[in-house]
Design a protein around this motif. Structure first.
Motif, PDB file in Angstrom:
ATOM      1  N   THR A 270     -29.940 -49.921   5.924  1.00 46.26           N
ATOM      2  CA  THR A 270     -29.972 -48.378   5.706  1.00 46.26           C
ATOM      3  C   THR A 270     -29.787 -47.448   6.694  1.00 46.26           C
ATOM      4  O   THR A 270     -29.110 -46.590   6.082  1.00 46.26           O
ATOM      5  CB  THR A 270     -30.241 -48.618   4.193  1.00 46.26           C
ATOM      6  OG1 THR A 270     -30.350 -48.975   3.237  1.00 46.26           O
ATOM      7  CG2 THR A 270     -29.878 -46.678   3.563  1.00 46.26           C
ATOM      8  N   ASP A 271     -30.643 -47.282   6.942  1.00 48.32           N
ATOM      9  CA  ASP A 271     -30.645 -46.307   8.318  1.00 48.32           C
ATOM     10  C   ASP A 271     -29.984 -46.421   9.961  1.00 48.32           C
ATOM     11  O   ASP A 271     -29.467 -45.718   9.910  1.00 48.32           O
ATOM     12  CB  ASP A 271     -32.204 -46.125   9.650  1.00 48.32           C
ATOM     13  CG  ASP A 271     -34.117 -46.433   8.374  1.00 48.32           C
ATOM     14  OD1 ASP A 271     -33.334 -45.698   7.357  1.00 48.32           O
ATOM     15  OD2 ASP A 271     -34.546 -47.208   8.589  1.00 48.32           O
ATOM     16  N   VAL A 272     -29.662 -47.335   9.646  1.00 48.73           N
ATOM     17  CA  VAL A 272     -28.759 -47.679  10.779  1.00 48.73           C
ATOM     18  C   VAL A 272     -27.381 -47.002  10.423  1.00 48.73           C
ATOM     19  O   VAL A 272     -26.422 -46.136  10.905  1.00 48.73           O
ATOM     20  CB  VAL A 272     -28.533 -49.119  11.102  1.00 48.73           C
ATOM     21  CG1 VAL A 272     -27.343 -49.324  12.213  1.00 48.73           C
ATOM     22  CG2 VAL A 272     -30.142 -49.525  12.111  1.00 48.73           C
ATOM     23  N   VAL A 273     -26.879 -47.574   8.613  1.00 54.57           N
ATOM     24  CA  VAL A 273     -25.410 -47.526   8.712  1.00 54.57           C
ATOM     25  C   VAL A 273     -24.915 -45.602   8.500  1.00 54.57           C
ATOM     26  O   VAL A 273     -24.459 -45.371   8.016  1.00 54.57           O
ATOM     27  CB  VAL A 273     -25.204 -47.609   7.452  1.00 54.57           C
ATOM     28  CG1 VAL A 273     -24.875 -49.626   7.958  1.00 54.57           C
ATOM     29  CG2 VAL A 273     -25.763 -48.042   6.560  1.00 54.57           C
ATOM     30  N   THR A 274     -26.516 -44.839   8.231  1.00 53.66           N
ATOM     31  CA  THR A 274     -25.905 -43.625   7.543  1.00 53.66           C
ATOM     32  C   THR A 274     -26.686 -42.823   8.595  1.00 53.66           C
ATOM     33  O   THR A 274     -27.270 -41.482   8.804  1.00 53.66           O
ATOM     34  CB  THR A 274     -27.407 -43.212   6.082  1.00 53.66           C
ATOM     35  OG1 THR A 274     -28.934 -43.726   6.644  1.00 53.66           O
ATOM     36  CG2 THR A 274     -26.492 -44.091   4.964  1.00 53.66           C
ATOM     37  N   ALA A 275     -27.200 -43.528   9.802  1.00 50.68           N
ATOM     38  CA  ALA A 275     -27.201 -42.377  11.021  1.00 50.68           C
ATOM     39  C   ALA A 275     -26.564 -41.773  11.626  1.00 50.68           C
ATOM     40  O   ALA A 275     -24.788 -41.757  11.384  1.00 50.68           O
ATOM     41  CB  ALA A 275     -27.334 -43.266  12.022  1.00 50.68           C
ATOM     42  N   PHE A 332     -21.984 -44.469  12.710  1.00 48.39           N
ATOM     43  CA  PHE A 332     -20.659 -45.842  12.206  1.00 48.39           C
ATOM     44  C   PHE A 332     -19.558 -45.613  11.151  1.00 48.39           C
ATOM     45  O   PHE A 332     -20.126 -45.809  10.387  1.00 48.39           O
ATOM     46  CB  PHE A 332     -22.106 -46.619  12.308  1.00 48.39           C
ATOM     47  CG  PHE A 332     -22.447 -47.394  13.477  1.00 48.39           C
ATOM     48  CD1 PHE A 332     -22.355 -47.983  15.022  1.00 48.39           C
ATOM     49  CD2 PHE A 332     -24.153 -46.784  13.155  1.00 48.39           C
ATOM     50  CE1 PHE A 332     -22.574 -47.826  15.747  1.00 48.39           C
ATOM     51  CE2 PHE A 332     -24.502 -47.352  14.797  1.00 48.39           C
ATOM     52  CZ  PHE A 332     -24.334 -47.742  15.451  1.00 48.39           C
ATOM     53  N   PRO A 333     -18.971 -44.992  11.570  1.00 46.94           N
ATOM     54  CA  PRO A 333     -17.993 -44.454  10.576  1.00 46.94           C
ATOM     55  C   PRO A 333     -17.202 -45.782   9.842  1.00 46.94           C
ATOM     56  O   PRO A 333     -16.768 -46.482  10.461  1.00 46.94           O
ATOM     57  CB  PRO A 333     -17.285 -43.401  11.219  1.00 46.94           C
ATOM     58  CG  PRO A 333     -17.285 -43.905  13.031  1.00 46.94           C
ATOM     59  CD  PRO A 333     -18.374 -44.296  12.938  1.00 46.94           C
ATOM     60  N   ALA A 334     -17.008 -45.519   8.712  1.00 48.37           N
ATOM     61  CA  ALA A 334     -15.578 -45.794   7.931  1.00 48.37           C
ATOM     62  C   ALA A 334     -14.524 -45.450   7.698  1.00 48.37           C
ATOM     63  O   ALA A 334     -15.225 -43.967   7.481  1.00 48.37           O
ATOM     64  CB  ALA A 334     -16.041 -46.979   6.952  1.00 48.37           C
ATOM     65  N   LEU A 335     -13.892 -45.367   7.070  1.00 48.55           N
ATOM     66  CA  LEU A 335     -12.471 -44.750   6.211  1.00 48.55           C
ATOM     67  C   LEU A 335     -13.509 -44.075   4.567  1.00 48.55           C
ATOM     68  O   LEU A 335     -13.961 -44.706   3.862  1.00 48.55           O
ATOM     69  CB  LEU A 335     -11.900 -45.246   5.540  1.00 48.55           C
ATOM     70  CG  LEU A 335     -10.065 -44.781   4.567  1.00 48.55           C
ATOM     71  CD1 LEU A 335      -9.517 -43.890   5.591  1.00 48.55           C
ATOM     72  CD2 LEU A 335      -9.516 -45.699   4.316  1.00 48.55           C
ATOM     73  N   GLY A 336     -13.769 -42.947   4.863  1.00 49.51           N
ATOM     74  CA  GLY A 336     -14.150 -42.095   3.913  1.00 49.51           C
ATOM     75  C   GLY A 336     -15.448 -41.711   3.878  1.00 49.51           C
ATOM     76  O   GLY A 336     -16.246 -40.603   3.371  1.00 49.51           O
ATOM     77  N   GLY A 337     -16.503 -42.206   5.101  1.00 45.01           N
ATOM     78  CA  GLY A 337     -17.594 -42.253   5.054  1.00 45.01           C
ATOM     79  C   GLY A 337     -17.996 -42.495   6.168  1.00 45.01           C
ATOM     80  O   GLY A 337     -17.789 -42.646   7.504  1.00 45.01           O
ATOM     81  N   HIS A 338     -18.910 -43.620   6.279  1.00 45.75           N
ATOM     82  CA  HIS A 338     -19.839 -44.455   6.880  1.00 45.75           C
ATOM     83  C   HIS A 338     -19.831 -45.658   6.545  1.00 45.75           C
ATOM     84  O   HIS A 338     -19.167 -45.908   5.443  1.00 45.75           O
ATOM     85  CB  HIS A 338     -21.396 -44.324   7.375  1.00 45.75           C
ATOM     86  CG  HIS A 338     -22.557 -44.287   5.782  1.00 45.75           C
ATOM     87  ND1 HIS A 338     -22.920 -45.729   5.649  1.00 45.75           N
ATOM     88  CD2 HIS A 338     -22.487 -43.131   4.946  1.00 45.75           C
ATOM     89  CE1 HIS A 338     -23.404 -45.491   4.219  1.00 45.75           C
ATOM     90  NE2 HIS A 338     -22.855 -43.905   4.505  1.00 45.75           N
ATOM     91  N   VAL A 339     -20.045 -47.035   6.903  1.00 39.38           N
ATOM     92  CA  VAL A 339     -19.529 -48.243   7.162  1.00 39.38           C
ATOM     93  C   VAL A 339     -20.639 -48.918   6.088  1.00 39.38           C
ATOM     94  O   VAL A 339     -22.123 -48.182   5.761  1.00 39.38           O
ATOM     95  CB  VAL A 339     -20.487 -49.256   8.646  1.00 39.38           C
ATOM     96  CG1 VAL A 339     -20.927 -50.347   7.682  1.00 39.38           C
ATOM     97  CG2 VAL A 339     -19.104 -49.265   9.445  1.00 39.38           C
ATOM     98  N   ALA A 340     -20.922 -49.533   4.640  1.00 40.13           N
ATOM     99  CA  ALA A 340     -21.364 -49.810   3.982  1.00 40.13           C
ATOM    100  C   ALA A 340     -22.129 -50.631   3.785  1.00 40.13           C
ATOM    101  O   ALA A 340     -23.570 -50.732   3.966  1.00 40.13           O
ATOM    102  CB  ALA A 340     -20.640 -49.271   2.904  1.00 40.13           C
TER     103      ALA A 340
END
Length: 422
Positions: A270-275, A332-340
């Motif tokens: 979680t800390d990585v994907v929400t960095a 670490f972005p993804a469509l609409g936000g970050h990678v989940a």
């Protein structure tokens, strides 16, 4: 005194009352050796201080027997209850009316505290103290998923046998369902749920001082919990080349750098994907984690090695190419936000992702010769369990921590991709 059984007289003290066994059938009355009428009513789950006396005779007729509630052990001490009993006796001796505040004969029954109400109160308390959103969400999931049949049940009605049966039921339900693969097995789900329930019960007992609860927590571990083993999912040095080959086969460059950064940093998924880029300081260089597992109190600053900086620079370039808007905020972005989701499916599957890479970081740090104290800090594990570790000035160790981080990263890159290592 109705259906209760009267027993011996003893001097009622906190220690003596604590040692009295709970009644198995009829309630027991244990009288005080000094004050007439002062006694403790021992039920199946409670011990209550009371005073029995008669009102004055009227017209030659015997007075009415009164029973006054003086407090419940251990929330009221024996000395406090004794003082109330003496106060009532003094008022009677002077012929004065007994104030309603003192006389509460058998008090009106308050609405029983339900498990749901206890959880809501506990949730409000841990939210106020800064418990992490993820932890609270995990507790809520356990409450909703595994304890829904107990939501409206009075907390005082839950007995040890109920807990044992529910623990076994959760074990079986979770084993069959494996909802979203959230739990590795039903055993871990059952243990985790009972740990959560134990915390709620303790809060109701100690902080809310809920009457009617037994002295022993029915959710206590004892012989109840399944034996748990630490997961050995980390990679050793010899496994790095194969994992690196799998990593390079991933088509998405953002996800490639995400997995590599997880391994190099040892951070939780979680800390990585929400960095966020706003928490990155290339000049220092470091990445701030303002709300990791454990909440704001566990916030820390992660030193970055050269390999980690290069990884983040590649992630920035890839993010701007694929998701220009989202990459303004998320590393670490993804469509609409970050990678989940970090798992890789299909042909591009990775042998190790997420927490397995954190375990790998721990294993590889040992191979790099990093000492235990610096490794605990880098992984944001508590260091105050040991008095010697507790004296460590973490901010002052930043440069030393970065040296340790550099050693770990160099080992990983040299063993995983010798041709790419500096």
């Amino acid at each position: 005194m109705s259906s209760a059984t009267s027993t011996r007289r003893i001097l009622l003290t906190d220690k003596a009352v604590k040692g009295l066994p709970y009644a198995e059938a009829k309630p027991q009355i244990v009288r005080d050796a000094r004050i007439p009428g002062f006694h403790v009513w021992v039920g199946k789950t409670t011990k209550t201080y009371r005073l029995q006396y008669e009102t004055p005779r009227v017209g030659g007729k015997r007075g009415t027997t009164m029973v006054q509630w003086l407090g419940e052990h251990p929330h009221a001490t024996a000395d406090e209850a004794r003082a109330k009993a003496l106060e009532i006796q003094a008022l009677r001796a002077r012929g004065e009316a007994i104030p309603r505040l003192v006389v509460a004969a058998v008090p009106e029954a308050a609405p029983a505290l339900t498990f749901k109400s206890a959880w809501e109160a506990y949730k409000a308390a841990i939210t106020k103290e800064g418990k992490s959103i993820r932890t609270i969400a995990d507790y809520q999931d356990k409450f909703d998923r595994h304890l829904k049949d107990w939501h409206e049940r009075p907390l005082s009605s839950i007995k040890r046998e109920d807990v044992v049966q529910e623990h076994a039921a959760i074990t079986e339900r979770a084993r069959k369902a494996r909802v979203g693969q959230k739990y590795s097995s039903g055993k871990y789900a059952a243990n985790g749920t009972m740990r959560f329930a134990r915390a709620v019960w303790n809060f109701a007992k100690d902080e809310l001082e809920t009457p009617g609860l037994p002295e022993r927590n029915p959710f206590r571990s004892g012989k109840l919990f399944h034996k748990e083993k630490a997961r050995s999912t980390g990679m050793g040095v010899s496994e790095l080349p194969a994992w690196w080959a799998q990593l390079q086969a991933l088509a998405n460059p953002i996800r490639r750098e995400l997995h590599l950064f997880t391994l190099l940093s040892g951070l939780r998924r979680t800390d990585v994907v929400t960095a966020r880029w706003s928490n990155l300081d290339f000049a220092r260089p470091s990445l701030k984690l303002p709300s990791p597992k454990g909440g704001d109190e566990r916030a820390f600053e992660l030193p970055l090695s050269n390999a980690m900086i290069e990884c983040l620079e590649r992630a920035r370039q890839a993010g701007r190419t694929y998701f220009p808007e989202e990459s303004k905020e998320w590393i670490f972005p993804a469509l609409g936000g970050h990678v989940a989701e970090v798992k890789e499916e299909g042909r591009q599957k990775l042998s190790h992702t997420g927490h397995a890479l954190r375990h790998s970081f721990r294993t590889l740090a040992g191979a790099a010769g990093v000492d235990r104290l610096r490794l605990k800090i880098l992984m944001n594990h508590a260091i105050d369990d040991d008095v010697t570790d507790a004296y460590a000035n973490v901010p002052a160790l930043f440069e030393s921590l970065r040296e340790a981080q550099e050693s770990i990263s160099q080992l990983i890159m040299q063993k995983a991709a010798p041709s790419d290592a500096p």
